[in-house]
Scaffold this motif. Sequence first.
Motif, PDB file in Angstrom:
ATOM      1  N   GLY A 161      40.770  93.483 -70.523  1.00 54.67           N
ATOM      2  CA  GLY A 161      40.571  92.708 -71.849  1.00 54.67           C
ATOM      3  C   GLY A 161      39.457  91.747 -71.425  1.00 54.67           C
ATOM      4  O   GLY A 161      39.043  90.829 -72.129  1.00 54.67           O
ATOM      5  N   VAL A 162      38.929  91.723 -70.271  1.00 49.03           N
ATOM      6  CA  VAL A 162      37.741  90.870 -70.001  1.00 49.03           C
ATOM      7  C   VAL A 162      36.435  91.377 -70.605  1.00 49.03           C
ATOM      8  O   VAL A 162      36.271  92.318 -70.252  1.00 49.03           O
ATOM      9  N   PRO A 163      35.776  90.304 -71.299  1.00 50.81           N
ATOM     10  CA  PRO A 163      34.674  90.549 -71.762  1.00 50.81           C
ATOM     11  C   PRO A 163      33.486  91.285 -70.603  1.00 50.81           C
ATOM     12  O   PRO A 163      33.636  90.733 -69.464  1.00 50.81           O
ATOM     13  N   GLU A 164      32.814  92.390 -71.044  1.00 51.02           N
ATOM     14  CA  GLU A 164      32.011  92.987 -70.225  1.00 51.02           C
ATOM     15  C   GLU A 164      31.015  91.868 -69.263  1.00 51.02           C
ATOM     16  O   GLU A 164      30.810  91.999 -68.015  1.00 51.02           O
ATOM     17  N   THR A 211      31.690 103.996 -58.569  1.00 50.61           N
ATOM     18  CA  THR A 211      31.397 103.618 -57.631  1.00 50.61           C
ATOM     19  C   THR A 211      31.275 101.960 -57.919  1.00 50.61           C
ATOM     20  O   THR A 211      32.372 101.410 -58.033  1.00 50.61           O
ATOM     21  N   ALA A 212      30.083 101.548 -58.006  1.00 54.11           N
ATOM     22  CA  ALA A 212      30.080  99.914 -57.996  1.00 54.11           C
ATOM     23  C   ALA A 212      30.723  99.503 -59.445  1.00 54.11           C
ATOM     24  O   ALA A 212      31.187  98.166 -59.484  1.00 54.11           O
ATOM     25  N   GLY A 213      30.842 100.333 -60.362  1.00 54.86           N
ATOM     26  CA  GLY A 213      31.299  99.849 -61.618  1.00 54.86           C
ATOM     27  C   GLY A 213      32.878  99.787 -61.595  1.00 54.86           C
ATOM     28  O   GLY A 213      33.413  99.432 -62.671  1.00 54.86           O
ATOM     29  N   GLY A 214      33.671  99.982 -60.447  1.00 51.42           N
ATOM     30  CA  GLY A 214      34.913  99.991 -60.540  1.00 51.42           C
ATOM     31  C   GLY A 214      35.560  98.860 -61.097  1.00 51.42           C
ATOM     32  O   GLY A 214      36.451  98.729 -61.540  1.00 51.42           O
ATOM     33  N   ILE A 215      35.392  97.802 -60.380  1.00 52.78           N
ATOM     34  CA  ILE A 215      35.705  96.522 -60.811  1.00 52.78           C
ATOM     35  C   ILE A 215      35.494  96.170 -62.274  1.00 52.78           C
ATOM     36  O   ILE A 215      36.206  95.579 -63.022  1.00 52.78           O
ATOM     37  N   GLY A 226      34.835  98.065 -64.521  1.00 54.66           N
ATOM     38  CA  GLY A 226      35.675  98.935 -65.392  1.00 54.66           C
ATOM     39  C   GLY A 226      36.989  98.576 -65.595  1.00 54.66           C
ATOM     40  O   GLY A 226      37.657  98.622 -66.607  1.00 54.66           O
ATOM     41  N   ALA A 227      37.613  98.018 -64.612  1.00 54.71           N
ATOM     42  CA  ALA A 227      39.065  97.897 -64.611  1.00 54.71           C
ATOM     43  C   ALA A 227      39.270  96.543 -65.270  1.00 54.71           C
ATOM     44  O   ALA A 227      40.204  96.231 -66.053  1.00 54.71           O
ATOM     45  N   LEU A 228      38.205  95.543 -64.897  1.00 56.50           N
ATOM     46  CA  LEU A 228      38.365  94.107 -65.709  1.00 56.50           C
ATOM     47  C   LEU A 228      38.322  94.281 -67.253  1.00 56.50           C
ATOM     48  O   LEU A 228      38.919  93.914 -67.943  1.00 56.50           O
ATOM     49  N   VAL A 229      37.175  95.174 -67.806  1.00 53.97           N
ATOM     50  CA  VAL A 229      37.130  95.304 -68.995  1.00 53.97           C
ATOM     51  C   VAL A 229      38.238  96.143 -69.506  1.00 53.97           C
ATOM     52  O   VAL A 229      38.642  95.563 -70.699  1.00 53.97           O
ATOM     53  N   GLY A 281      43.917 102.366 -60.655  1.00 55.49           N
ATOM     54  CA  GLY A 281      43.993 103.341 -61.512  1.00 55.49           C
ATOM     55  C   GLY A 281      42.277 104.149 -61.798  1.00 55.49           C
ATOM     56  O   GLY A 281      41.654 104.231 -60.724  1.00 55.49           O
ATOM     57  N   ALA A 282      42.264 104.866 -62.797  1.00 56.61           N
ATOM     58  CA  ALA A 282      40.912 105.517 -62.925  1.00 56.61           C
ATOM     59  C   ALA A 282      39.912 104.672 -62.632  1.00 56.61           C
ATOM     60  O   ALA A 282      38.556 105.547 -62.493  1.00 56.61           O
ATOM     61  N   ALA A 283      39.665 103.656 -62.977  1.00 53.92           N
ATOM     62  CA  ALA A 283      38.402 103.051 -62.821  1.00 53.92           C
ATOM     63  C   ALA A 283      37.723 102.957 -61.435  1.00 53.92           C
ATOM     64  O   ALA A 283      36.649 102.838 -61.299  1.00 53.92           O
ATOM     65  N   LEU A 284      38.714 103.313 -60.283  1.00 52.14           N
ATOM     66  CA  LEU A 284      38.007 103.218 -59.181  1.00 52.14           C
ATOM     67  C   LEU A 284      37.558 104.629 -58.797  1.00 52.14           C
ATOM     68  O   LEU A 284      37.017 104.724 -57.522  1.00 52.14           O
TER      69      LEU A 284
END
Length: 174
Positions: free
Chosen positions: A118-121, A106-110, A112-115, A100-103
């Motif tokens: 529902g995964v805490p940052e 750049t490096a924040g893709g994983i 952002g997708a995990l957050v 989805g859009a999280a990709l």
Amino acid sequence: MKTSVYCTTRTLEQTEAIVDDLKRAGFGSDEISALLPDQRGTRDFAHEHNTKAPEGATAGGVAGLGVGAAVGWLAGAGALAIPGLGPLIAAGPILAALSGAALGTTAGGIIGALVGMGVPEFEAKRFDGKLRQGGMLISVHAQDANQRNAAKAIFEQHNADDITSGAEAHALAR
């Protein structure tokens, strides 16, 4: 309460054993996700996959991924190229989140997708670091406390690292 249980693993064999045990415990392919580095060379990656490019990701079929039957059994197994992180194999519901859009970042893709799942940052950053070091991530959707405890017990039995759980994001909750 619907939760997800997460862990990191160090080897493909450890990941496969956990997925096998989760299957035996009654978790379905739509409840288990795995994210692991694609160990093939980038040349192989570029030539072996049928290329599709949703939101900057390269996705391919499960054939030729070089993973065992347990991970290959998961829903929608495919390969992703994530800028700043490199080629990964993703299987299960996490594939949709990462495609989805999280990709688009750049490096924040994983992270952002995990957050977004529902995964805490702070946990998402730790998982991102483990993936960058060659580790693997497993996530299990749990309908109730019994399933959550069963998943955690399987992770502990196989000496998984970073075992944690959290409430699922509303967008992914069933």
